[in-house]
Design a protein around this motif. Structure first.
Motif, PDB file in Angstrom:
ATOM      1  N   GLY A  61       0.766  -0.607   0.188  1.00  9.19           N
ATOM      2  CA  GLY A  61       0.047  -0.102   0.194  1.00  9.19           C
ATOM      3  C   GLY A  61       0.604   1.350   0.001  1.00  9.19           C
ATOM      4  O   GLY A  61       0.668   1.638  -1.041  1.00  9.19           O
ATOM      5  N   ASP A  62       1.743   1.159   1.029  1.00 11.25           N
ATOM      6  CA  ASP A  62       2.811   2.298   0.589  1.00 11.25           C
ATOM      7  C   ASP A  62       3.750   2.720  -0.527  1.00 11.25           C
ATOM      8  O   ASP A  62       3.754   3.802  -1.189  1.00 11.25           O
ATOM      9  CB  ASP A  62       3.916   2.445   2.329  1.00 11.25           C
ATOM     10  N   ILE A  63       3.730   1.825  -1.208  1.00 11.05           N
ATOM     11  CA  ILE A  63       4.704   1.775  -2.626  1.00 11.05           C
ATOM     12  C   ILE A  63       3.506   2.267  -3.536  1.00 11.05           C
ATOM     13  O   ILE A  63       3.963   2.806  -4.174  1.00 11.05           O
ATOM     14  CB  ILE A  63       5.197   0.398  -2.967  1.00 11.05           C
ATOM     15  N   LEU A  64       2.463   1.920  -3.601  1.00  5.25           N
ATOM     16  CA  LEU A  64       1.222   2.286  -4.156  1.00  5.25           C
ATOM     17  C   LEU A  64       0.459   4.037  -3.742  1.00  5.25           C
ATOM     18  O   LEU A  64      -0.321   4.515  -4.702  1.00  5.25           O
ATOM     19  CB  LEU A  64       0.003   2.039  -4.456  1.00  5.25           C
ATOM     20  N   GLY A  65       1.423   4.176  -2.646  1.00  7.46           N
ATOM     21  CA  GLY A  65       0.682   5.275  -2.151  1.00  7.46           C
ATOM     22  C   GLY A  65      -0.885   5.416  -1.073  1.00  7.46           C
ATOM     23  O   GLY A  65      -1.596   6.232  -0.849  1.00  7.46           O
ATOM     24  N   GLU A  66      -0.880   4.410  -0.925  1.00 10.20           N
ATOM     25  CA  GLU A  66      -2.294   3.910  -0.213  1.00 10.20           C
ATOM     26  C   GLU A  66      -2.319   4.055   1.415  1.00 10.20           C
ATOM     27  O   GLU A  66      -1.421   3.356   1.565  1.00 10.20           O
ATOM     28  CB  GLU A  66      -3.172   3.400  -0.601  1.00 10.20           C
ATOM     29  N   ALA A  67      -3.046   4.775   2.045  1.00 14.03           N
ATOM     30  CA  ALA A  67      -2.514   5.123   3.112  1.00 14.03           C
ATOM     31  C   ALA A  67      -3.474   4.227   4.281  1.00 14.03           C
ATOM     32  O   ALA A  67      -4.036   4.748   4.019  1.00 14.03           O
ATOM     33  CB  ALA A  67      -2.199   6.384   3.782  1.00 14.03           C
ATOM     34  N   ALA A  68      -3.219   3.261   4.520  1.00 17.16           N
ATOM     35  CA  ALA A  68      -4.493   2.315   5.095  1.00 17.16           C
ATOM     36  C   ALA A  68      -3.497   1.716   6.257  1.00 17.16           C
ATOM     37  O   ALA A  68      -2.375   0.891   5.976  1.00 17.16           O
ATOM     38  CB  ALA A  68      -6.025   1.602   3.996  1.00 17.16           C
ATOM     39  N   SER A  69      -4.347   1.307   6.841  1.00 13.95           N
ATOM     40  CA  SER A  69      -3.979   0.333   8.764  1.00 13.95           C
ATOM     41  C   SER A  69      -3.887  -0.937   7.658  1.00 13.95           C
ATOM     42  O   SER A  69      -4.361  -1.577   6.601  1.00 13.95           O
ATOM     43  CB  SER A  69      -4.900   0.187   9.661  1.00 13.95           C
ATOM     44  N   ALA A  70      -3.664  -2.168   8.160  1.00 11.47           N
ATOM     45  CA  ALA A  70      -3.076  -3.098   8.388  1.00 11.47           C
ATOM     46  C   ALA A  70      -4.215  -4.096   8.391  1.00 11.47           C
ATOM     47  O   ALA A  70      -4.511  -4.936   7.765  1.00 11.47           O
ATOM     48  CB  ALA A  70      -1.609  -3.956   9.019  1.00 11.47           C
ATOM     49  N   ASN A  71      -4.955  -3.446   9.397  1.00 21.79           N
ATOM     50  CA  ASN A  71      -6.508  -3.957   9.382  1.00 21.79           C
ATOM     51  C   ASN A  71      -7.428  -4.268   8.351  1.00 21.79           C
ATOM     52  O   ASN A  71      -7.755  -4.693   7.611  1.00 21.79           O
ATOM     53  CB  ASN A  71      -7.068  -3.569  11.037  1.00 21.79           C
ATOM     54  N   ALA A  72      -7.186  -2.674   7.788  1.00 21.65           N
ATOM     55  CA  ALA A  72      -8.932  -2.722   6.746  1.00 21.65           C
ATOM     56  C   ALA A  72      -8.121  -3.262   6.018  1.00 21.65           C
ATOM     57  O   ALA A  72      -8.675  -3.627   5.276  1.00 21.65           O
ATOM     58  CB  ALA A  72      -8.482  -1.037   6.541  1.00 21.65           C
ATOM     59  N   LEU A  73      -7.124  -3.224   5.048  1.00 24.67           N
ATOM     60  CA  LEU A  73      -6.144  -4.414   4.112  1.00 24.67           C
ATOM     61  C   LEU A  73      -7.350  -5.832   4.513  1.00 24.67           C
ATOM     62  O   LEU A  73      -7.089  -5.968   2.873  1.00 24.67           O
ATOM     63  CB  LEU A  73      -4.536  -3.583   4.110  1.00 24.67           C
ATOM     64  N   ASN A  74      -6.246  -6.169   5.175  1.00 23.83           N
ATOM     65  CA  ASN A  74      -6.356  -7.799   5.689  1.00 23.83           C
ATOM     66  C   ASN A  74      -8.243  -7.479   4.504  1.00 23.83           C
ATOM     67  O   ASN A  74      -8.267  -8.763   5.201  1.00 23.83           O
ATOM     68  CB  ASN A  74      -6.450  -7.707   7.476  1.00 23.83           C
ATOM     69  N   GLN A  75      -8.910  -7.181   5.625  1.00 29.04           N
ATOM     70  CA  GLN A  75     -10.890  -6.542   5.736  1.00 29.04           C
ATOM     71  C   GLN A  75     -10.762  -7.360   4.183  1.00 29.04           C
ATOM     72  O   GLN A  75     -11.491  -7.977   4.383  1.00 29.04           O
ATOM     73  CB  GLN A  75     -11.236  -5.739   6.605  1.00 29.04           C
ATOM     74  N   ARG A  76     -10.083  -6.296   3.135  1.00 27.41           N
ATOM     75  CA  ARG A  76     -11.051  -6.352   2.492  1.00 27.41           C
ATOM     76  C   ARG A  76     -10.172  -6.945   1.081  1.00 27.41           C
ATOM     77  O   ARG A  76     -10.767  -7.910   0.638  1.00 27.41           O
ATOM     78  CB  ARG A  76      -9.882  -4.932   1.429  1.00 27.41           C
ATOM     79  N   LEU A  77      -9.260  -7.740   1.760  1.00 30.76           N
ATOM     80  CA  LEU A  77      -7.735  -8.846   1.002  1.00 30.76           C
ATOM     81  C   LEU A  77      -9.114 -10.355   1.752  1.00 30.76           C
ATOM     82  O   LEU A  77     -10.162 -11.211   0.514  1.00 30.76           O
ATOM     83  CB  LEU A  77      -6.986  -8.932   1.058  1.00 30.76           C
ATOM     84  N   TRP A  78      -9.937 -10.370   2.745  1.00 30.78           N
ATOM     85  CA  TRP A  78     -10.735 -11.345   3.125  1.00 30.78           C
ATOM     86  C   TRP A  78     -11.948 -11.023   2.744  1.00 30.78           C
ATOM     87  O   TRP A  78     -12.573 -12.372   2.273  1.00 30.78           O
ATOM     88  CB  TRP A  78     -11.151 -11.408   4.773  1.00 30.78           C
ATOM     89  N   LEU A  79     -12.270  -9.860   2.088  1.00 35.31           N
ATOM     90  CA  LEU A  79     -13.607  -9.441   1.327  1.00 35.31           C
ATOM     91  C   LEU A  79     -13.757 -10.225   0.035  1.00 35.31           C
ATOM     92  O   LEU A  79     -14.702 -11.324  -0.242  1.00 35.31           O
ATOM     93  CB  LEU A  79     -14.227  -8.437   0.974  1.00 35.31           C
ATOM     94  N   LEU A  80     -12.149 -10.390  -0.512  1.00 36.36           N
ATOM     95  CA  LEU A  80     -11.939 -11.132  -1.639  1.00 36.36           C
ATOM     96  C   LEU A  80     -12.077 -11.988  -2.273  1.00 36.36           C
ATOM     97  O   LEU A  80     -12.398 -13.041  -2.228  1.00 36.36           O
ATOM     98  CB  LEU A  80     -11.081 -10.351  -2.732  1.00 36.36           C
ATOM     99  N   CYS A  81     -11.268 -13.369  -0.922  1.00 37.00           N
ATOM    100  CA  CYS A  81     -11.282 -13.865  -0.867  1.00 37.00           C
ATOM    101  C   CYS A  81     -12.758 -15.095  -0.234  1.00 37.00           C
ATOM    102  O   CYS A  81     -12.998 -16.189  -0.828  1.00 37.00           O
ATOM    103  CB  CYS A  81     -10.533 -14.423   0.460  1.00 37.00           C
TER     104      CYS A  81
END
Length: 201
Positions: free
Chosen positions: A130-150
């Motif tokens: 996320g940092d590389i792409l300029g996305e400022a999101a917490s680990a928990n938020a990103l984890n939730q999004r990935l699990w939603l995809l999964c």
């Protein structure tokens, strides 16, 4: 063992090996994956396929479990950064529309697709991607999004498409340098006074 070795495909061999993998080191996670990088390519692929059902989305992407022949992570940070330069922070609309069928097509989910692309075959964490792409999101938020995809019915298709995209961008790059775009400073192009005038008009 003979049944596994005689399997016609890696996928079938992985299914036959599940009983061997299931339950091993359940408290500490899939320890069998940690030695994959030192194993034969086919053996690694079989172990990953056998482990897939108990891997979370990050590990499935990291070990390319959605491909015909999965493999241990081999992308370094330089590789991930190179791929990121050819990738927007939010996945292209045409790709998002295809991949997010039945899921909310929000800016957050489009960003999750781009982050997921950087996790494939690499050891970077979601927050680092996320940092590389300029996305400022917490680990928990990103984890939730990935699990939603999964949790979606098309997860296996999403994985397969993102793996192809990652491999393509790693090999050929892209026509737009998004990394350069993200580094540009636009603050002097439209000052506060000019912005107020535009709003007023």
């Amino acid at each position: 063992a003979l049944s596994i070795l005689a399997a016609p495909t890696v996928v079938e061999a992985g299914m036959r090996a599940r009983w061997l993998i299931r339950g091993q080191n359940a408290d500490t996670g899939p320890a069998e994956l940690r030695s994959c990088s030192q194993d034969n390519g086919v053996a690694t692929a079989i172990v990953i396929k056998a482990s897939t059902e108990r891997l979370g989305p990050e590990l499935q992407l990291r070990y390319r479990s959605g491909s015909a022949v999965p493999s241990a992570p081999n992308f370094q940070l330089d590789d991930v950064t190179r791929i990121a330069r050819a990738l927007p922070r939010m996945m292209w609309t045409t790709w998002s529309d295809q991949l997010l069928v039945g899921l909310p097509s929000t800016t957050e989910m489009r960003s999750a697709l781009s982050i997921a692309t950087l996790l494939i075959g690499s050891s970077v964490r979601a927050v680092e991607a996320g940092d590389i792409l300029g996305e400022a999101a917490s680990a928990n938020a990103l984890n939730q999004r990935l699990w939603l995809l999964c949790g979606s019915r098309q997860w296996s298709s999403i994985c397969a498409q993102l793996i192809r995209l990652s491999d393509y961008l790693n090999r050929y790059g892209g026509p737009i340098d998004y990394g350069r775009r993200r580094a540009l400073n636009y603050s002097s192009l439209l000052g506060d006074r000019d912005w107020q005038i535009v709003c007023g008009e």
